[in-house]
Design a protein around this motif. Structure first.
Motif, short mmCIF file in Angstrom:
data_model
loop_
_atom_site.label_atom_id
_atom_site.label_comp_id
_atom_site.label_asym_id
_atom_site.label_seq_id
_atom_site.Cartn_x
_atom_site.Cartn_y
_atom_site.Cartn_z
N GLY A 10 0.82 -1.22 0.00
CA GLY A 10 0.00 0.00 0.00
C GLY A 10 0.85 1.26 0.00
O GLY A 10 2.04 1.23 0.34
N SER A 49 0.28 -0.21 -5.06
CA SER A 49 -0.38 1.09 -5.05
C SER A 49 0.70 2.15 -5.21
O SER A 49 1.87 1.82 -5.40
CB SER A 49 -1.10 1.29 -3.72
N ASP A 147 -10.00 -0.04 -4.56
CA ASP A 147 -8.83 -0.13 -3.70
C ASP A 147 -8.03 -1.35 -4.14
O ASP A 147 -8.58 -2.30 -4.70
CB ASP A 147 -9.26 -0.28 -2.24
N ASN A 148 -6.75 -1.29 -3.88
CA ASN A 148 -5.88 -2.37 -4.37
C ASN A 148 -5.92 -3.61 -3.49
O ASN A 148 -5.39 -4.66 -3.89
CB ASN A 148 -4.45 -1.85 -4.51
N THR A 211 -6.06 4.03 1.10
CA THR A 211 -7.51 4.08 0.95
C THR A 211 -8.10 2.84 1.60
O THR A 211 -7.58 1.75 1.44
CB THR A 211 -7.94 4.07 -0.54
N GLY A 212 -9.17 3.03 2.36
CA GLY A 212 -9.92 1.85 2.82
C GLY A 212 -9.58 1.34 4.19
O GLY A 212 -10.41 0.70 4.83
N THR A 216 -11.12 -2.74 3.81
CA THR A 216 -10.91 -3.30 2.47
C THR A 216 -9.98 -4.53 2.54
O THR A 216 -10.07 -5.42 1.71
CB THR A 216 -10.33 -2.24 1.52
#
Ligand SMILES: Nc1ncnc2c1ncn2[C@@H]1O[C@H](COP(=O)(O)OP(=O)(O)O)[C@@H](O)[C@H]1O
Ligand SMILES: N[C@@H](CCC(=O)OP(=O)(O)O)C(=O)O
Length: 379
Positions: A10, A49, A147-148, A211-212, A216
């Motif tokens: 991330g 990411s 999101d990844n 993100t997330g 996530t």
């Protein structure tokens, strides 16, 4: 034994949270570990990411932008720089890499999905490490992986990976966000049954650049483990943890895999497609499809939500909104609404035609195991 390994890193691990500068030592250590895994004969995919974060840094932008066009433009700047850095480092170790940028609609198209699978296999045979990201520059909001973490789980399912490692800026999953609740309890291991019941405060926003948050990552765990992939969450700044976890050390949080279904097309229905609506079922229909392996008939449908066309994917839910199965419908939402609760023989008279006897044929229907079910109840 040679294994297929997906590693997701991330933005929070690739960049310094304070300065936004690239964490070169982390990236270099990651490159070393991945090259070692490859040299040992494993098939390796990196989901990275950082396009937006690196793009912001390049352009002197201090905050992750909210405006979509701006974010897409910045990602276009950052992705190139990111790949340049990876290529420099991997090249210095003699390891060839490839860039794969994916969008959700591509994986929803069966031919593209199979093509993507074949491309990954060809890259493995060439000894290449593929570096995957969402194609942020063209992705549209409604049809994004978003999101990844989710992207990495879908890639792991697509390529039938043995492992998915999610590298982030915390060492493991906690009972609540450890940045806000320092006394939160660490979670070392999660079985499929526990994952189904897991109810923790997983945060929704993540760190400044990520993100997330954990939400996530838990969604990714549900997809990956039910597709037969072992998953671990561990600290991104110590990529060496990947080797230790593979050797059996109890580091980070480990999510146990379920048995993988042999049917690749059904895995695509379950995870490749994006459900466009919900169909609610009565007890008889639930019994027939979940225990009896039958097709879904109009008679057992109580309610339809969302707008979808024939051949799209929908979630099949019980009366409480718990998702039990997914499938590709033979009729649109509007048609199903008109025939719901009725005997199949009445479809022709109610619609004026009969496209199929079943609403979802059993070949196009996947029963989701407990841990991959999610509540769709909107309260
Ligand atoms: N229950 C939890 N356990 C661990 N971390 C959590 C939890 N809930 C929220 N978080 C937050 O999630 C963050 C990691 O997510 P994110 O910033 O999206 O990282 P990445 O860029 O690696 O995807 C952590 O910094 C942590 O503060
Ligand atoms: N595709 C985006 C990544 C979005 C994302 O999921 O970020 P992160 O939470 O840091 O893994 C980018 O490259 O910036």
């Amino acid at each position: 034994m040679n294994q297929t390994i997906v590693i997701k890193i991330g933005t929070s691990s690739l960049t310094d949270n304070e300065t936004g500068q690239l964490s070169l030592s982390t990236i270099a250590a990651l490159v070393e570990v991945l090259t070692r895994l490859r040299a040992a004969g494993h098939r390796v995919v990196l989901v990275s990411s950082g396009a937006v974060g690196v793009g912001c840094r390049r352009l002197g932008i201090q905050e992750r932008p909210k405006k979509i066009a701006l974010k897409q433009a910045i990602a276009a700047v950052g992705q190139g720089r990111l790949m340049r850095i990876y290529d420099d480092l991997f090249t210095s170790l003699g390891q060839p890499i490839a860039q794969i940028l994916l969008t959700r609609p591509e994986l929803m198209e069966r031919t593209c999905y199979v093509n993507a699978y074949n491309t990954f296999q060809a890259l493995f045979e060439l000894g290449v490490i593929a570096i995957v990201n969402e194609n942020d520059t063209v992705a549209i909001d409604e049809l994004k992986f978003g999101d990844n973490d989710t992207l990495s789980a879908l890639v792991a399912s697509l390529i039938e990976a043995d492992w998915l490692f999610i590298l982030t800026d915390v060492d493991r999953l906690y009972s609540a966000d450890p940045r806000l609740f320092p006394e939160a309890a660490a979670i070392a291991r999660v079985t499929p049954a526990q994952l189904a019941q897991l109810s923790i405060d997983a945060g929704s926003s993540g760190s400044q650049w990520g993100t997330g948050g954990m939400a996530t990552k838990l969604a990714a765990a549900r997809i990956a483990t039910s597709a037969g992939v072992e998953m671990a969450i561990t600290r991104g700044r110590q990529p060496g943890n990947i080797l230790k976890i593979m050797a059996g050390e109890a580091i980070g949080t480990r999510f146990e895999a379920q048995k993988r279904s042999d049917n690749a097309r059904k895995r695509w229905i379950a995870y490749g497609l994006l459900p466009m609506g919900q169909i609610y079922l009565d007890a008889g229909a639930i019994q027939a499809i979940c225990q009896g392996g039958k097709s879904l008939l109009a008679a057992g449908i109580t309610k339809v939500e969302g707008e979808f066309s024939a051949s799209e994917s929908v979630q099949l839910c019980d009366q409480e909104g718990r998702e039990l199965a997914r499938g590709i419908v033979n009729y649109s939402s509007e048609e199903i609404d008109r025939v719901k609760g009725q005997h199949s023989e009445r479809i022709a008279s109610l619609l004026g035609y009969m496209a199929a006897e079943t609403i979802i044929h059993r070949d196009n229907l996947v029963i989701l195991s407990a841990s991959s079910t999610t509540s769709t109840n909107k309260g």
